[in-house]
Design a protein around this motif. Structure first.
Motif, PDB file in Angstrom:
ATOM      1  N   ASN A   1      35.111  54.461  82.090  1.00 11.72           N
ATOM      2  CA  ASN A   1      33.888  55.210  81.812  1.00 11.72           C
ATOM      3  C   ASN A   1      34.121  56.054  80.567  1.00 11.72           C
ATOM      4  O   ASN A   1      34.123  57.279  80.613  1.00 11.72           O
ATOM      5  N   GLN A  16      30.130  54.739  78.491  1.00  6.84           N
ATOM      6  CA  GLN A  16      30.110  53.279  78.500  1.00  6.84           C
ATOM      7  C   GLN A  16      31.118  52.821  79.554  1.00  6.84           C
ATOM      8  O   GLN A  16      32.321  53.056  79.416  1.00  6.84           O
ATOM      9  N   GLU A  17      30.637  52.189  80.618  1.00  2.40           N
ATOM     10  CA  GLU A  17      31.521  51.736  81.690  1.00  2.40           C
ATOM     11  C   GLU A  17      32.077  50.359  81.343  1.00  2.40           C
ATOM     12  O   GLU A  17      31.325  49.402  81.167  1.00  2.40           O
ATOM     13  N   ASP A  18      33.388  50.273  81.239  1.00  2.04           N
ATOM     14  CA  ASP A  18      34.094  49.028  80.945  1.00  2.04           C
ATOM     15  C   ASP A  18      35.224  48.843  81.950  1.00  2.04           C
ATOM     16  O   ASP A  18      35.606  49.771  82.671  1.00  2.04           O
ATOM     17  N   ASN A  41      33.758  42.779  79.037  1.00  2.00           N
ATOM     18  CA  ASN A  41      33.173  44.033  78.563  1.00  2.00           C
ATOM     19  C   ASN A  41      32.246  43.779  77.382  1.00  2.00           C
ATOM     20  O   ASN A  41      32.524  42.934  76.526  1.00  2.00           O
ATOM     21  N   ASN A  46      26.851  48.178  81.094  1.00  2.00           N
ATOM     22  CA  ASN A  46      27.911  48.792  81.882  1.00  2.00           C
ATOM     23  C   ASN A  46      28.471  47.755  82.851  1.00  2.00           C
ATOM     24  O   ASN A  46      27.714  47.109  83.579  1.00  2.00           O
ATOM     25  N   ARG A  65      22.179  47.511  83.320  1.00  2.00           N
ATOM     26  CA  ARG A  65      21.409  48.143  82.254  1.00  2.00           C
ATOM     27  C   ARG A  65      20.006  48.278  82.809  1.00  2.00           C
ATOM     28  O   ARG A  65      19.230  47.330  82.781  1.00  2.00           O
TER      29      ARG A  65
END
Length: 450
Positions: A1, A16-18, A41, A46, A65
């Motif tokens: 995150n 940005q969640e990766d 990713n 996200n 999203r």
């Protein structure tokens, strides 16, 4: 995150969640994390809440999203392949589906959704795989699990029976608490048990996963407001542990050509005749199957046009999972002269009465005869060398006859079945050891006509 813009003071929308990965080093410390990168990713969506199949070759995960949906990626040459969105009716565009957990046999996907016909908020649902890509209409896990409030983060353990999840609706300590429930049958669940303090608090705890042996658990919590949401680990209390699970892996091939076979395989509790897990080998013939401990199992591998293969695992009384099994299986085409050993046929000591746990494999043999209507077989009885030649010939003859009569009484054509006792004239193990004598006490099937 991670923050999208490290210079921005915005917290809520500057994220940005990766996916990230780290490994534990030889010294027990975690290595620096690294972003797993594309194609998983992306810069605009996200990604999170992953679940790996037991063999580690497929990953199911959430992409968000606005609404969220469940995607999967298959490993190709050690790298994650192009993500694919699971189709309807599992994913519905007007609702969110997220936080998947795939069963150890890869055939059932648990997830949360706010779709209609639930109990309220986000509920836990499950869908069954119908082929390589399609999934069944999802079913709600019911009011033993779901409440009018939110349920989150389902995790089905490797025993395929124990479910961990978070809920804001069951009696708890506030926020999301973590609970454990066990499958009573295919459609009902036990009353959820709160994992209790200090795991659960007045804050949110979720995302629990448990290792295969059932001893160690990891979860996330926002209990520390200064650091935000962090990952924690703890030793799972005995009363909320799952059934420890080991595994068997290997390859299934044609005994003559060595070519891999996409054979089906299954693990059956032979005391209850319940199929615990089943699946199909990969294109290269490899298979991987979790084995929960403390049960008496038959393992079967079968392919159309072949004699099946069976193994026996007696794990009753064993409560640890520190011994994985490796087995390369060679299946014999159905041809005159080919043989197979029935490793899940059991008799009372020194008698020829079948034990009840023999029914599972006897049913498999009956099915094989039904699928191969021209095949004729000989049931062969074999013993160790304890006792006289005459005694063992008589015992083996009667045991072979008992198996043949069971098949005939079940409806098999008696003209297709003969039997013979061989005593200890054809050993496959060393009669000077207990292990060897156990191998020699066996029932064999030989194809004698087509």
């Amino acid at each position: 995150n991670a923050p999208k813009d490290p210079t921005s003071q915005e917290i809520l929308y500057n994220r940005q969640e990766d996916f990230y990965i780290t490994k534990r080093g030889p010294d027990g410390e975690w290595e620096p994390v690294r972003n797993i990168g594309s194609p998983i990713n992306t810069p605009i969506y996200n990604e999170g809440a992953q679940s790996l199949t037991a063999d580690g070759q497929r990953m199911y995960y959430t992409v968000c999203r606005g609404n969220c949906n469940i995607f999967f990626s298959q490993k190709e040459d050690g790298k994650w392949g192009r993500p694919q969105k699971l189709p309807a009716p599992l994913n519905l565009d007007q609702f969110s589906e997220k936080q998947p957990s795939i069963s150890p046999d890869g055939k059932t996907l648990y997830f949360v959704s706010n779709r209609t016909k639930g109990k309220g908020g986000y509920d836990i649902w499950r869908s069954h795989k119908t082929d390589d890509y399609m999934w069944s209409e999802p079913e709600n896990l019911g009011d033993s699990i779901n409440t009018p409030y939110n349920e989150q983060s389902p995790f089905i353990h490797f025993d395929n029976q124990t479910l961990y999840f978070s809920s804001a609706g069951h009696a708890g300590m506030g926020g999301l608490d973590i609970y454990m429930s066990q499958m009573l049958n295919d459609s009902t669940w036990s009353t959820p048990v709160n994992l209790g303090y200090p795991i659960n608090t007045h804050r949110d705890e979720d995302g629990l996963i448990v290792n295969a042996s059932g001893t160690m658990a990891y979860f996330s919590s926002d209990i520390n407001p200064e650091s935000g949401r962090d990952i924690y680990k703890f030793e799972l209390p005995q009363e909320v542990r799952p059934i420890p699970s080991s595994y068997i892996s290997g390859t299934i091939t044609d005994i003559r050509s060595g070519w891999p076979l996409r054979a089906e395989y299954s693990l059956v509790d032979i005391d209850t005749e319940q199929t615990i897990m089943s699946n199909k080998a990969s294109e290269d013939g490899t298979f991987f199957l979790c084995i929960p401990t403390n049960r008496n199992y038959g393992f079967f591998a079968f392919e159309t046009g072949y004699l099946y293969h069976s193994e026996h695992f007696n794990l009753v009384g064993i409560h640890t999972a520190d011994k994985p099994y490796r087995k390369n299986i060679e299946l014999s085409p159905i041809r005159i002269g080919e043989t197979m050993i029935m490793r899940n046929i059991f008799f009372e000591t020194a008698l020829y009465d079948l034990k009840p746990e023999s029914v599972t494999e006897l049913s498999k043999l009956f099915d094989l005869l039904s699928l191969s209507p021209t095949m004729k077989i000989e049931v062969g009885g074999h013993t160790d060398n304890v006792g006289t030649t005459e005694y063992n010939l008589s015992l083996s003859e009667n045991r072979a006859k008992t198996v043949a009569q069971y098949l005939i009484e079940k409806g098999a054509d008696p003209n297709r079945i003969t039997w013979k006792g061989y005593g200890f004239t054809k050993p496959i193990g060393d009669n000077s050891t207990e292990e060897g004598r156990a191998k020699n006490r066996r029932t064999e099937i030989r194809v004698i006509g087509m």
